[in-house]
Scaffold this motif. Sequence first.
Motif, PDB file in Angstrom:
ATOM      1  N   ASN A 150     -46.870 -28.230 -36.401  1.00 16.34           N
ATOM      2  CA  ASN A 150     -47.448 -29.171 -37.356  1.00 16.34           C
ATOM      3  C   ASN A 150     -46.348 -29.953 -38.065  1.00 16.34           C
ATOM      4  O   ASN A 150     -46.456 -31.171 -38.247  1.00 16.34           O
ATOM      5  N   SER A 151     -45.287 -29.276 -38.449  1.00 13.31           N
ATOM      6  CA  SER A 151     -44.163 -29.925 -39.114  1.00 13.31           C
ATOM      7  C   SER A 151     -43.516 -30.962 -38.199  1.00 13.31           C
ATOM      8  O   SER A 151     -43.226 -32.090 -38.633  1.00 13.31           O
ATOM      9  N   ALA A 152     -43.293 -30.600 -36.952  1.00  3.80           N
ATOM     10  CA  ALA A 152     -42.682 -31.533 -36.002  1.00  3.80           C
ATOM     11  C   ALA A 152     -43.585 -32.735 -35.750  1.00  3.80           C
ATOM     12  O   ALA A 152     -43.113 -33.876 -35.670  1.00  3.80           O
ATOM     13  N   SER A 153     -44.872 -32.484 -35.653  1.00  2.00           N
ATOM     14  CA  SER A 153     -45.831 -33.569 -35.436  1.00  2.00           C
ATOM     15  C   SER A 153     -45.837 -34.535 -36.612  1.00  2.00           C
ATOM     16  O   SER A 153     -45.820 -35.759 -36.424  1.00  2.00           O
ATOM     17  N   MET A 154     -45.855 -33.984 -37.821  1.00  4.32           N
ATOM     18  CA  MET A 154     -45.853 -34.848 -39.001  1.00  4.32           C
ATOM     19  C   MET A 154     -44.566 -35.650 -39.098  1.00  4.32           C
ATOM     20  O   MET A 154     -44.582 -36.830 -39.461  1.00  4.32           O
ATOM     21  N   ALA A 155     -43.435 -35.028 -38.766  1.00  5.78           N
ATOM     22  CA  ALA A 155     -42.153 -35.729 -38.824  1.00  5.78           C
ATOM     23  C   ALA A 155     -42.111 -36.879 -37.816  1.00  5.78           C
ATOM     24  O   ALA A 155     -41.657 -37.982 -38.144  1.00  5.78           O
ATOM     25  N   SER A 156     -42.592 -36.634 -36.607  1.00  5.75           N
ATOM     26  CA  SER A 156     -42.579 -37.706 -35.599  1.00  5.75           C
ATOM     27  C   SER A 156     -43.557 -38.814 -35.971  1.00  5.75           C
ATOM     28  O   SER A 156     -43.260 -39.997 -35.759  1.00  5.75           O
ATOM     29  N   ARG A 157     -44.715 -38.445 -36.534  1.00  2.00           N
ATOM     30  CA  ARG A 157     -45.667 -39.467 -36.978  1.00  2.00           C
ATOM     31  C   ARG A 157     -45.084 -40.309 -38.103  1.00  2.00           C
ATOM     32  O   ARG A 157     -45.265 -41.527 -38.140  1.00  2.00           O
TER      33      ARG A 157
ATOM     34  N   ASP B  97     -45.702 -34.995 -47.890  1.00  2.00           N
ATOM     35  CA  ASP B  97     -46.458 -34.076 -47.029  1.00  2.00           C
ATOM     36  C   ASP B  97     -45.590 -33.544 -45.891  1.00  2.00           C
ATOM     37  O   ASP B  97     -45.676 -32.368 -45.527  1.00  2.00           O
ATOM     38  N   THR B  98     -44.753 -34.409 -45.356  1.00  2.00           N
ATOM     39  CA  THR B  98     -43.873 -34.015 -44.267  1.00  2.00           C
ATOM     40  C   THR B  98     -42.837 -32.995 -44.741  1.00  2.00           C
ATOM     41  O   THR B  98     -42.584 -31.994 -44.067  1.00  2.00           O
ATOM     42  N   VAL B  99     -42.263 -33.239 -45.912  1.00  2.00           N
ATOM     43  CA  VAL B  99     -41.263 -32.315 -46.452  1.00  2.00           C
ATOM     44  C   VAL B  99     -41.902 -30.967 -46.770  1.00  2.00           C
ATOM     45  O   VAL B  99     -41.331 -29.910 -46.492  1.00  2.00           O
ATOM     46  N   ILE B 100     -43.103 -30.987 -47.333  1.00  2.00           N
ATOM     47  CA  ILE B 100     -43.809 -29.738 -47.647  1.00  2.00           C
ATOM     48  C   ILE B 100     -44.110 -28.967 -46.367  1.00  2.00           C
ATOM     49  O   ILE B 100     -43.913 -27.745 -46.308  1.00  2.00           O
ATOM     50  N   ALA B 101     -44.574 -29.646 -45.332  1.00  2.00           N
ATOM     51  CA  ALA B 101     -44.865 -28.978 -44.056  1.00  2.00           C
ATOM     52  C   ALA B 101     -43.595 -28.383 -43.462  1.00  2.00           C
ATOM     53  O   ALA B 101     -43.609 -27.264 -42.938  1.00  2.00           O
TER      54      ALA B 101
ATOM     55  N   SER C  59     -40.212 -23.579 -42.492  1.00  2.00           N
ATOM     56  CA  SER C  59     -38.912 -22.945 -42.685  1.00  2.00           C
ATOM     57  C   SER C  59     -39.044 -21.583 -43.354  1.00  2.00           C
ATOM     58  O   SER C  59     -38.429 -20.599 -42.925  1.00  2.00           O
ATOM     59  N   VAL C  60     -39.858 -21.498 -44.387  1.00  2.00           N
ATOM     60  CA  VAL C  60     -40.067 -20.228 -45.093  1.00  2.00           C
ATOM     61  C   VAL C  60     -40.730 -19.212 -44.170  1.00  2.00           C
ATOM     62  O   VAL C  60     -40.337 -18.043 -44.130  1.00  2.00           O
ATOM     63  N   ALA C  61     -41.717 -19.658 -43.412  1.00  2.00           N
ATOM     64  CA  ALA C  61     -42.404 -18.748 -42.486  1.00  2.00           C
ATOM     65  C   ALA C  61     -41.439 -18.233 -41.420  1.00  2.00           C
ATOM     66  O   ALA C  61     -41.453 -17.046 -41.074  1.00  2.00           O
TER      67      ALA C  61
END
Length: 110
Positions: free
Chosen positions: A57-64, A76-80, A85-87
Amino acid sequence: MQIGANSLLQEMQSLSGEIPAGGINTQITRQVNNTSGSNFGELLSQAVGSVGELQANSASMASRLDMGDTSVTLSDTVIAREKASVAFEATVQVRNKFVEAYKQIMSMPV
């Protein structure tokens, strides 16, 4: 200072009541509450799967965001990315504890 699993679980459950509905720990809390009678391997597999989903999800948001999608904000991208990262860091720590426990068990005299 040693932290017991039961005290940590109780603290997580008490904190989950303080987070608004749909908060960060909602999915994790549901998984913790539904563990009775579950196989440990299945639980571990689910946890690793949810870490993978967070990373995807993080990678998808960053590419979008990089492509100029206006429905995705930088915050939203930074939060994702931070959630992923925490997980991942938590997963690495769990792995390290398993390796440490395995080494201790293997070094026990029989």
